[in-house]
Design an enzyme around this catalytic site. Structure first.
Site, PDB file in Angstrom:
ATOM      1  N   HIS A  10       4.922   9.324  -7.373  1.00 38.55           N
ATOM      2  CA  HIS A  10       5.415   9.513  -6.296  1.00 38.55           C
ATOM      3  C   HIS A  10       6.010  11.301  -6.004  1.00 38.55           C
ATOM      4  CE1 HIS A  10       7.613   9.790  -2.584  1.00 38.55           C
ATOM      5  NE2 HIS A  10       6.824   8.363  -1.974  1.00 38.55           N
ATOM      6  N   ASP A  57      10.471   3.832 -12.193  1.00 39.03           N
ATOM      7  CA  ASP A  57      10.240   4.845 -11.415  1.00 39.03           C
ATOM      8  C   ASP A  57       9.616   3.254  -9.979  1.00 39.03           C
ATOM      9  OD1 ASP A  57       9.883   4.475  -8.186  1.00 39.03           O
ATOM     10  OD2 ASP A  57       8.566   6.899  -8.409  1.00 39.03           O
ATOM     11  N   GLN A  79       8.097   0.603  -6.672  1.00 34.75           N
ATOM     12  CA  GLN A  79       6.240  -0.203  -5.936  1.00 34.75           C
ATOM     13  C   GLN A  79       6.397  -1.085  -6.939  1.00 34.75           C
ATOM     14  OE1 GLN A  79       4.532   0.105  -3.637  1.00 34.75           O
ATOM     15  NE2 GLN A  79       4.754   1.980  -2.866  1.00 34.75           N
ATOM     16  N   LYS A 119      11.527  -1.307   0.843  1.00 37.10           N
ATOM     17  CA  LYS A 119      10.029  -1.995   0.739  1.00 37.10           C
ATOM     18  C   LYS A 119      10.512  -3.825   0.114  1.00 37.10           C
ATOM     19  CE  LYS A 119       9.160   2.839  -1.150  1.00 37.10           C
ATOM     20  NZ  LYS A 119       8.469   2.857  -0.208  1.00 37.10           N
ATOM     21  N   CYS A 161       2.557  10.931  -0.157  1.00 35.29           N
ATOM     22  CA  CYS A 161       3.555  11.601  -0.961  1.00 35.29           C
ATOM     23  C   CYS A 161       3.066  11.523  -2.536  1.00 35.29           C
ATOM     24  CB  CYS A 161       4.713  10.915  -1.324  1.00 35.29           C
ATOM     25  SG  CYS A 161       5.459  10.823   0.580  1.00 35.29           S
TER      26      CYS A 161
HETATM   27  N1  7TS Z   1       8.348   5.800  -5.692  1.00 30.63           N
HETATM   28  C1  7TS Z   1       7.420   5.557  -5.554  1.00 30.63           C
HETATM   29  C2  7TS Z   1       6.929   5.080  -6.341  1.00 30.63           C
HETATM   30  C3  7TS Z   1       7.299   5.028  -4.310  1.00 30.63           C
HETATM   31  O1  7TS Z   1       6.015   4.268  -3.640  1.00 30.63           O
HETATM   32  C4  7TS Z   1       7.929   5.637  -3.581  1.00 30.63           C
HETATM   33  C5  7TS Z   1       8.231   5.381  -1.306  1.00 30.63           C
HETATM   34  C6  7TS Z   1       9.085   6.414  -3.850  1.00 30.63           C
HETATM   35  C7  7TS Z   1       9.692   6.264  -4.832  1.00 30.63           C
HETATM   36  C8  7TS Z   1      10.669   6.707  -2.402  1.00 30.63           C
HETATM   37  O2  7TS Z   1      11.382   5.717  -1.564  1.00 30.63           O
HETATM   38  P1  7TS Z   1      11.671   5.920  -0.833  1.00 30.63           P
HETATM   39  O3  7TS Z   1      12.066   4.546   0.062  1.00 30.63           O
HETATM   40  O4  7TS Z   1      13.418   6.663  -1.065  1.00 30.63           O
HETATM   41  O5  7TS Z   1      11.264   7.095   0.193  1.00 30.63           O
HETATM   42  N2  7TS Z   1       6.436   4.948  -1.490  1.00 30.63           N
HETATM   43  C9  7TS Z   1       5.892   5.479   0.217  1.00 30.63           C
HETATM   44  C10 7TS Z   1       4.550   5.142  -0.041  1.00 30.63           C
HETATM   45  O6  7TS Z   1       4.092   4.657  -0.418  1.00 30.63           O
HETATM   46  N3  7TS Z   1       3.854   5.326   2.054  1.00 30.63           N
HETATM   47  O7  7TS Z   1       5.127   5.572   2.288  1.00 30.63           O
HETATM   48  C11 7TS Z   1       6.647   5.405   1.335  1.00 30.63           C
END
Ligand code: 7TS
Length: 416
Positions: free
Chosen positions: A131, A208, A211, A234, A373
């Protein structure tokens, strides 16, 4: 643990009642079919109520006043930290740093550990499936610190190409950063193998878990992670709160991230001394209601059971994978169901993913379209964008059927 399909679906029907938003009927009269959980999950009543209760009964700043409300808020905030620590099996709550989310957690490591440990001649290794949150901070720091950034390539099936690992993971690698589970191809990476490879060359690892933490049991000690990051929103929690877990000795040695209140032990005009970990990294008033809300989300997930959630998602994904394969011209990105988590990104021949998403919306189905992303990953797969259905504990087979019917409709609309 083995769960029968009937048990899975009976339980899901009950769990759906915990989420007020899932009762929603959209303006076009369709019931909501929410399949955008990888972007953000919905929140159960218990999380909403916990945050409401904080604002109604004991809203105050933490770690400051010695009045009743402030003490109650501080206690609830620190209990939430302990819940999160237990949830990922961290040795101590002191190793849980509250951030705004996975993105901020990665930036924190890049700006602090990175500045203290990286320079010319060093290498940071990431992967082609990351990401942007796990790419861009390293690109920024590379410009400032002069280290080299390298990438583990992926196969056409969306797996890390482990044959290439010895080429890119060397004694020069100081840090290996990779996602536990992909937000696009769905791949669950072989974390233990990757950590062992990093150890063999003396590199630290940052995982990371944005997910993975919401979807499966995680034990940061068993994984031997140096850093592990994730976001609250999430995993049934609120936005604006996330976590950086780190090994004690690494966190102790790292310089602070932002300066301000709460992160200091003593401030003189001539200079300051830092507070202990985790407070050293939590400058300013934190997201108090959100941290307490995340604690409630952890309680909820534990009560449902992470094994159960993982199994339920595998079952829904297997079903969706088979049903979506029936749709003509549909290409699923990534590996077979056995190697993936609960999401499926896809393209439909001749229809832009944004149009797919707009047509699905008419049937009440919420999916995400775009590059999610992960532009380098899409470039590698030779496409600009994809649509993505992502599942959680409350999704049902019936919802997958609505999705598949709507995909057939999209085909009809565009073949006219
Ligand atoms: N890493 C992964 C694997 C992600 O899927 C996401 C967000 C992030 C980092 C960043 O997370 P945040 O909460 O700091 O924004 N992924 C997604 C997505 O797949 N669609 O919207 C956000």
């Amino acid at each position: 643990m083995i769960f029968s399909e009937t048990l899975l679906s009976d339980r899901t029907q009950k769990l759906r009642q915990d989420f007020p938003i899932l009762q929603r009927v959209l303006p076009n009269g369709r019931p909501l079919v929410y399949l955008d959980n990888a972007a953000s999950s919905q929140k159960p009543e218990s999380v909403i109520q916990t945050m409401d209760d904080y604002y109604r009964r004991y809203n105050a700043n933490v770690h400051r006043g010695v009045h009743t409300l402030s003490e109650e808020a501080t206690e609830a905030f620190e209990i939430a930290r302990e819940k999160v620590a237990k949830f990922i099996h961290a040795p101590s709550a002191r190793q849980i740093i509250f951030t705004r989310g996975a993105t901020e957690s990665i930036n924190l490591v890049a700006y602090t550990w990175g500045r203290a440990n990286l320079g010319p001649g060093d290498e940071v290794l990431i992967t082609e499936m990351e990401h942007h949150a796990n790419i861009v901070p390293w690109q920024i720091m590379k410009e400032q610190l002069g280290f080299t950034l390298r990438y583990v390539p992926i196969t056409n099936h969306g797996l890390l190409d482990l044959d290439e690992l010895p080429e890119v993971l060397t004694e020069r690698t100081k840090l290996f950063c990779f996602m536990h589970a992909s937000n696009v191809v769905g791949t669950i990476n072989p974390v233990q193998e990757l950590v062992a490879a990093a150890r063999a060359v003396g590199a630290k690892v940052l995982i990371d878990g944005a997910q993975s933490v919401p979807h499966m049991p995680i034990d940061v000690q068993a994984l031997d992670a140096d850093f592990y990051v994730f976001s609250g929103h999430k995993m049934c929690g609120p936005t604006g709160i996330g976590v950086l877990y780190g090994k004690r000795e690494l966190l102790e040695a790292m310089p602070p991230f932002m300066g301000g209140g709460d992160m200091i032990r003593e401030v003189k005009l001539s200079g300051s001394k830092w507070n202990s970990v985790p407070f050293k990294f939590e400058a300013g008033t934190p997201a108090i209601a959100e941290a307490i809300g995340l604690g409630a989300a952890v309680d909820y997930l534990q009560q449902v059971g992470m094994e159960w959630i993982h199994e339920h998602e595998r079952e829904i994904t297997r079903y969706a994978y088979a049903r979506m394969a029936e749709v003509e011209g549909l290409r699923i990105l990534g590996p077979k169901p056995e190697q993936r988590g609960g999401l499926i990104a896809f393209t439909l021949n001749g229809i832009h993913p944004h149009d797919v998403s707009a047509i699905l919306d008419r049937s009440g189905v919420a999916v995400r379209a775009g590059h999610h992303c992960a532009q380098p990953l899409h470039d590698r797969l030779g496409i600009h964008a994809s649509a993505r259905a992502s599942f959680y504990l409350y999704n049902t087979r019936e919802e997958v059927d609505v999705l598949v019917d709507a995909l057939h409709k999209a085909q009809d609309v565009f073949s006219l």
